[in-house]
Design an enzyme around this catalytic site. Structure first.
Site, PDB file in Angstrom:
ATOM      1  N   ARG A 170      20.116  79.711 133.794  1.00 27.89           N
ATOM      2  CA  ARG A 170      19.121  78.897 133.073  1.00 27.89           C
ATOM      3  C   ARG A 170      19.838  77.863 132.203  1.00 27.89           C
ATOM      4  NH1 ARG A 170      19.668  82.564 128.459  1.00 27.89           N
ATOM      5  NH2 ARG A 170      19.197  80.815 127.121  1.00 27.89           N
ATOM      6  N   HIS A 214      29.249  74.443 134.278  1.00 31.77           N
ATOM      7  CA  HIS A 214      30.471  73.668 134.074  1.00 31.77           C
ATOM      8  C   HIS A 214      31.568  74.255 134.955  1.00 31.77           C
ATOM      9  CE1 HIS A 214      28.345  71.626 130.940  1.00 31.77           C
ATOM     10  NE2 HIS A 214      28.002  72.790 130.414  1.00 31.77           N
ATOM     11  N   HIS A 247      31.800  78.040 135.441  1.00 27.11           N
ATOM     12  CA  HIS A 247      30.776  78.611 136.319  1.00 27.11           C
ATOM     13  C   HIS A 247      31.119  78.344 137.777  1.00 27.11           C
ATOM     14  CE1 HIS A 247      28.700  77.569 132.497  1.00 27.11           C
ATOM     15  NE2 HIS A 247      28.305  78.825 132.617  1.00 27.11           N
ATOM     16  N   GLY A 287      26.433  88.822 134.965  1.00 25.09           N
ATOM     17  CA  GLY A 287      27.473  88.725 133.921  1.00 25.09           C
ATOM     18  C   GLY A 287      27.143  89.591 132.730  1.00 25.09           C
ATOM     19  N   ARG A 288      27.763  89.227 131.631  1.00 29.03           N
ATOM     20  CA  ARG A 288      27.584  89.934 130.371  1.00 29.03           C
ATOM     21  C   ARG A 288      26.197  89.604 129.830  1.00 29.03           C
ATOM     22  NH1 ARG A 288      28.667  89.252 125.232  1.00 29.03           N
ATOM     23  NH2 ARG A 288      29.812  90.908 124.140  1.00 29.03           N
ATOM     24  N   HIS A 302      23.148  89.877 130.870  1.00 25.26           N
ATOM     25  CA  HIS A 302      22.314  89.109 131.811  1.00 25.26           C
ATOM     26  C   HIS A 302      20.854  89.101 131.341  1.00 25.26           C
ATOM     27  CE1 HIS A 302      21.650  87.615 136.023  1.00 25.26           C
ATOM     28  NE2 HIS A 302      20.437  88.030 135.747  1.00 25.26           N
ATOM     29  N   ARG A 314      -5.552  57.981 107.467  1.00 27.46           N
ATOM     30  CA  ARG A 314      -6.965  58.316 107.212  1.00 27.46           C
ATOM     31  C   ARG A 314      -7.889  57.202 107.710  1.00 27.46           C
ATOM     32  NH1 ARG A 314      -8.970  62.951 105.075  1.00 27.46           N
ATOM     33  NH2 ARG A 314      -7.287  64.350 104.472  1.00 27.46           N
ATOM     34  N   ILE A 345      -0.177  63.771 101.588  1.00 29.49           N
ATOM     35  CA  ILE A 345       0.019  64.797 100.550  1.00 29.49           C
ATOM     36  C   ILE A 345       0.561  66.069 101.203  1.00 29.49           C
ATOM     37  CG2 ILE A 345      -1.114  66.246  98.818  1.00 29.49           C
ATOM     38  CD1 ILE A 345      -3.125  64.021  98.351  1.00 29.49           C
TER      39      ILE A 345
END
Ligand code: PPS
Length: 570
Positions: free
Chosen positions: A198, A202, A205, A290-291, A293, A436, A476
């Site tokens: 997700r 780079h 990966h 992986g770690r 997940h 307004r 305000i």
């Protein structure tokens, strides 16, 4: 289809009706009660209909739901870790009964499917949170969904597909399980390692996916989630453009990219099993895990929701039954002395190890700093820079809040002129009075109307900010909760700087430039802020300015200095 890998539960479902039946059902469905699918339900129905969720044939009925929550299995005994449920409002549920058919529509009203109602029930959301996600902490996105986003009643029953949900983007990369299986078969791919992600990818990966495929003597499927991911993630448009650049870096004929419109729950170990089941249905034989997940990060006490290897362990336990092989991956780091990526546990003291964390990458993008080539490919970085410009090129909102007559408008005007003098970005002033007159002319000063007024300002400011402009707001805005909502609306779009103009009530009343305080004291104007209506003092404004001490010119100058310190102007 001649599938070489059996789908989960034995048969790949296709819940779409034939063209003729779909036409007839669409006509009949015009008379059914209609439910407009939420974003998450739209993702779920797409994967139900195309068979990615095989063996499910619809949204879970009550028995299956109970069994999935408690035992992680359907009543039939088939492993199923995540409840796929249709949550609806009380009002909608009151109008239907078991045995009815309902029409399920997308945002535009297109009928995607019909559902034959088998059960309608009020789920025990606490039990679902504990059973499925092992926590009741609403910091967990799925638990937050259960308690604060989703609807209170569940409807179960089989669905019949009429028309697939429409996608206008990346059509060439969207495949259902049968399409992907057919492509694998045509290419003669028999072993396929799936990579779930997700995040942008780079060099690290790329290295780990290539290694995984190589070690398994398999082909590689990059299978990113483009449905719903974790709030704050890089949008899928940017990510997919990055993946497309990355794809050209893999050896020819080894790797395929396909998009998965899954609504992630960030459910850690249970979600990992789900990912494996889905990939199996798409014809994959291996899944890289992986770690942590599909982990949601830390809970409200700063503790990780799941242990780093819980997901791997749970999948390992069910690997045989699921008949998909887990490929555990180790963290890859760049060893500068070897000029290559290596698993972190293969490095020694002699290695000069480099890595850039996600947080560090975001900082470098934000500040326009260097992102080295050892970390990522230049075209991937260029793509990220396009959607994540440095702060001085992003839009931002300056949000003044304070009592009537505190000096908000005067400072806002001075600031606007100074910013226009500097140039570079369009500046819009959303002063209380201007708004307004043009946006909220029908509103009064009840809490409800003030909130609506501020939300409208927030919406316009977020659009300006998203498009790279500067919005200066000066209402305000007396209520903290509404100011917080505005901050949450704008922050994902760019910068948000809240400035409390803290000029004391006595001074504002003394100045009484519009004569309103006198009228308020006389009871002629009701619900007047500070006199007969509350003003909740901001506790975490970026700046506090008291106009008793300084001129508007100096106040605007101070704000410019603050904006510069925050990186929004150069
Ligand atoms: S809010 O509460 O943020 O929606 O108010 P806002 O849109 O900024 O409008 C405030 C201006 O409206 C005038 N006004 C009143 N203010 C406060 N309370 C009451 N009851 C009220 N009635 C009219 C007043 O001129 C405010 O303008 P500023 O520029 O703040 O003086």
């Amino acid at each position: 289809m001649g599938a070489f890998k059996e789908p989960h539960g034995g048969e790949l479902k296709n819940l779409y009706l034939s063209a003729d039946d779909a036409k007839a059902e669409k006509l009949a469905a015009c008379q059914y009660a209609s439910w407009d699918l939420t974003e998450r339900q739209l993702c779920d129905i797409e994967l139900l209909l195309n068979g990615a969720f095989s063996p499910l044939e619809g949204f879970l009925n009550r028995d299956d739901y109970d069994s999935v929550v408690k035992k992680m299995r359907l009543r039939s005994g088939v492993l199923w870790p995540i409840p796929v449920t249709l949550d609806v409002s009380d009002q909608f549920a009151n109008g239907i009964k078991s045995g009815d058919r309902i029409a399920l529509r997308d945002f535009e009203g297109v009928i995607i499917a019909s559902l034959e109602v088998s059960d309608i029930w009020t789920p025990d959301l606490n039990a679902e949170a504990k059973g499925v996600y092992d926590t009741s902490d609403v910091t967990h996105p799925a638990v937050n969904y259960l308690h604060n986003v989703g609807n209170p009643i569940y409807i179960g029953g089989p669905v019949r597909g009429i028309e697939p949900p429409t996608h206008y983007d990346f059509k060439h990369l969207r495949d259902g399980p049968s399409e992907l299986r057919a492509r694998f078969q045509k290419l003669g791919w028999r072993k396929i390692v799936a990579f779930q992600t997700r995040n942008p990818m780079h060099r690290a990966h790329q290295e780990l996916t290539l290694r995984a495929a190589h070690d398994c003597v398999a082909n590689l499927l990059i299978h990113p989630v483009v449905g719903l991911t974790k709030p704050g993630d890089v949008d899928h448009f940017t990510r997919v453009r990055c993946y497309e650049h990355l794809l050209t870096r893999y050896p020819e004929q080894t790797t395929m990219l396909s998009l998965l419109p899954l609504a992630m729950r960030m459910g850690g170990p249970r979600e990992t099993l789900w990912h494996a089941i889905i990939r199996k249905n798409y014809g994959c034989t291996h899944l890289i895990v992986g770690r942590d997940h599909a982990g949601p990060g830390k809970d409200s006490k700063g503790v990780d929701f799941y242990g780093p290897y819980d997901a791997q362990e749970l999948l390992k336990e069910h690997e045989k039954e699921l008949d998909i092989t887990m490929v555990p991956f180790r963290m890859m780091v760049y060893a500068e002395n070897r000029a290559q990526y290596v698993p972190i546990d293969d490095t020694s003291d002699e290695d000069h190890v480099l890595s850039i964390s996600g947080t560090e990458l975001r900082r470098r993008l934000q500040e326009g700093l260097d992102i080295p080539e050892w970390f990522s490919f230049p075209d991937v970085v260029a793509e990220l820079r396009r959607t994540h410009p440095p702060r001085h090129k992003q839009g931002f909102t300056v949000f003044f809040t304070g009592l009537s007559g505190s000096g908000k408008s005067t400072i806002a005007n001075a600031l606007m002129v100074k910013l226009m003098e500097m140039g570079g970005r369009p500046v819009s002033l959303l002063d209380g009075d201007i708004v307004r007159k043009n946006l909220s002319s029908e509103l009064g000063f009840s809490k409800q109307h003030r909130d609506l007024n501020i939300r409208r300002i927030g919406f316009v400011a977020s659009e300006i900010t998203k498009n790279g402009g500067i919005a200066i707001c000066a209402p305000i805005a007396p209520y903290a909760s509404t100011r917080r909502i505005v901050r949450e609306m704008i922050t994902p779009a760019g910068g948000f700087i809240e400035i409390h103009v803290s000029t004391p009530l006595e001074v504002c009343e003394e100045r009484d430039r519009k004569g309103l305080y006198a009228k308020a004291r006389a009871g002629i104007i009701k619900e007047f802020t500070g006199i007969s209506d509350p003003y909740e003092v901001p506790e975490s404004a970026e700046m506090v300015i008291d106009t008793v001490d300084i001129t508007p010119d100096l106040a605007a100058h101070r704000i410019l200095i603050q904006l510069e310190a925050m990186g929004f102007i150069k």
